[in-house]
Design an enzyme around this catalytic site. Structure first.
Site, PDB file in Angstrom:
ATOM      1  N   HIS A 150     -15.797  -7.998 -47.725  1.00 33.98           N
ATOM      2  CA  HIS A 150     -16.457  -7.069 -46.808  1.00 33.98           C
ATOM      3  C   HIS A 150     -17.697  -6.520 -47.507  1.00 33.98           C
ATOM      4  O   HIS A 150     -17.737  -6.400 -48.733  1.00 33.98           O
ATOM      5  CB  HIS A 150     -15.474  -5.940 -46.477  1.00 33.98           C
ATOM      6  CG  HIS A 150     -15.909  -5.005 -45.400  1.00 33.98           C
ATOM      7  ND1 HIS A 150     -16.829  -4.006 -45.617  1.00 33.98           N
ATOM      8  CD2 HIS A 150     -15.537  -4.899 -44.095  1.00 33.98           C
ATOM      9  CE1 HIS A 150     -17.007  -3.319 -44.498  1.00 33.98           C
ATOM     10  NE2 HIS A 150     -16.239  -3.836 -43.562  1.00 33.98           N
ATOM     11  N   GLN A 152      -7.410  -3.671 -45.970  1.00 31.81           N
ATOM     12  CA  GLN A 152      -6.636  -4.454 -45.009  1.00 31.81           C
ATOM     13  C   GLN A 152      -5.217  -4.754 -45.487  1.00 31.81           C
ATOM     14  O   GLN A 152      -4.435  -5.349 -44.749  1.00 31.81           O
ATOM     15  CB  GLN A 152      -7.357  -5.779 -44.715  1.00 31.81           C
ATOM     16  CG  GLN A 152      -8.721  -5.621 -44.088  1.00 31.81           C
ATOM     17  CD  GLN A 152      -8.668  -5.012 -42.694  1.00 31.81           C
ATOM     18  OE1 GLN A 152      -7.637  -5.016 -42.031  1.00 31.81           O
ATOM     19  NE2 GLN A 152      -9.784  -4.474 -42.240  1.00 31.81           N
ATOM     20  N   LYS A 209      -7.158   3.050 -41.005  1.00 34.77           N
ATOM     21  CA  LYS A 209      -6.585   1.742 -40.689  1.00 34.77           C
ATOM     22  C   LYS A 209      -5.057   1.741 -40.790  1.00 34.77           C
ATOM     23  O   LYS A 209      -4.410   0.734 -40.495  1.00 34.77           O
ATOM     24  CB  LYS A 209      -7.164   0.670 -41.614  1.00 34.77           C
ATOM     25  CG  LYS A 209      -8.665   0.463 -41.463  1.00 34.77           C
ATOM     26  CD  LYS A 209      -9.170  -0.634 -42.392  1.00 34.77           C
ATOM     27  CE  LYS A 209     -10.683  -0.701 -42.441  1.00 34.77           C
ATOM     28  NZ  LYS A 209     -11.294  -1.143 -41.170  1.00 34.77           N
TER      29      LYS A 209
END
Length: 408
Positions: free
Chosen positions: A121, A201, A224
């Site tokens: 990312h 993630q 998240k």
């Protein structure tokens, strides 16, 4: 794991979008929030709102207890050795920038190397670009296999005794691949480098043990993993944190201030200048309580089942390309439909109440490696079901038919 009971905890899921029941498949960008997290933040503002660490009055004490209690929860969640190794940040981006600026720029120089991968990312790529430019270090990339995975042989060949920092995402936000962080960390340490992990993630979806992984720094975001936006954390080994200089200066992070010089507080406070996101930390603590009440292993198992189901279902659609490996992936599927732009795919799906993400996903170098400009991505979390994936599959078939007729 009772999915229907879990879904009842998320008020936002019980609505219609464009006349259809909402199917939310964008949790890799930001997850939805359970009622317990919403209530915790609301309760803080209604009953305990005050600045932390400064006041001796009751509200200040309660706010401080809640804030530091959240830090202890994060430490236990990651199996950190002590709570003071947890620095609250605005999120993964801020945490990684702190390491790149506060650590890498002080230890790297000409002839040194910083090693990352092409799947990173932008938050775990641009800070290292800038650190390399500022110090004269060389930025190197571990190559990817054709399916987007990492070979440990390539790791061995890329990391050298000149490497000072290795920074790799635990889970790719595009490919869904789970990287062998423990093995990469061992190789980094054998060469005298430190290991930094982008855990944005991975932390919401699987059990994380920073001691077992052997990492030196680990960054993640609260939004998240069912928590509020604007809050995240950086874990760091104590000796490394103690050797770092802060990169933000002002109130709360100081020990003594003279007219021409100042000294800093101990960790973690030297890295938390100004009034922190107290309500965000409270919400993050509540999110951790919620996730642990379900069990990270259960969440991991559920999402792997959904990912496998989605991969198989979407593979039956003619003209679809799915990116990343079939095995060893977390709960997301990134894809393109032939001759249909990803933004058009997302727009048609939204008209049917299905929320997916389209674009380069802050991974432009990876898009170029995949030889595409953008992709569509469906990402799943603990509140998603196979019925959601069935809706997605039907929506993609209808999208393909619609654009087929339009082009024809």
């Amino acid at each position: 794991m009772n999915i229907h009971a879990i879904r009842e905890e998320f008020p936002i899921l019980h609505q219609e979008i464009n006349g259809h029941p909402l199917v939310y498949l964008d949790s890799a960008a930001s997850s939805q929030k359970p009622r317990s997290v919403i209530d915790a933040v609301k309760r803080y503002y209604e009953l305990d709102n005050a600045n932390v660490h400064r006041g001796v009055h009751t509200l200040g004490s309660r706010a401080t207890d809640a804030y530091e209690g959240a830090r202890a929860k994060v430490a236990a969640f990651l199996n950190a050795e002590t709570p003071e190794q947890i620095i609250f940040t605005r999120g993964t981006t801020t945490a990684l920038n702190l390491v790149a600026s506060g650590y890498a720029r002080t230890v790297c120089g000409e002839g040194d190397e910083i090693v990352i991968t092409p799947m990173e990312h932008h938050s775990n790529l641009i800070p290292w670009q800038q650190a390399a430019k500022a110090t004269g270090a060389t930025l190197k990339y571990i190559p990817l296999q054709p399916d987007g995975t990492i070979s440990l042989a390539d790791v061995e060949n890329t990391i050298t005794p000149n490497t000072k920092v290795v920074s790799v995402t635990y889970v790719s936000n595009v490919l869904g691949v789970v990287n062998p962080i423990k093995d990469i960390a061992a190789i980094a340490h054998r060469n005298g480098a430190i290991m930094v992990v982008d855990g944005a993630q991975s932390t919401p979806h699987k059990r994380v043990d920073v001691q077992e992984l052997g990492v030196d720094f680990y960054a993640f975001s609260g939004h998240k993993m069912c928590g509020p936006t604007g809050i995240g954390a950086l874990y760091g080994k104590k000796d490394l944190l103690n050797g770092m200089e802060p990169i933000e200066f002002g109130g709360e992070m100081i020990d003594f201030v003279e007219l021409y010089d100042s000294t800093w507080k101990e960790i973690p406070y030297r890295f938390e200048g100004g009034t922190p996101m107290i309500a965000g930390a409270v919400g993050l603590g509540a999110a951790i309580d919620f996730l642990e009440s379900i069990g990270m292993d259960e969440i991991d198992r559920h999402e792997k089942q959904l990912a496998a189901y989605a991969y198989d279902k979407l593979s039956t659609i003619d003209g679809i390309t799915i990116f990343g490996p079939k095995e060893n992936r977390v709960g997301l599927v990134t894809f393109n439909l032939d001759d249909v732009h990803p933004h058009d795919v997302a727009t048609v799906l939204d008209s049917k109440g299905i929320a997916v993400r389209a674009g380069h996903h802050c991974c432009q170098p990876l898009m170029r490696w995949l030889n595409v400009s953008s992709t569509a991505r469906a990402s799943f979390y603990l509140y998603n079901t196979e019925e959601d994936i069935d809706r997605l599959t039907d929506g993609l078939i209808q999208t393909k038919e619609f654009f087929g007729h339009a082009i024809g």
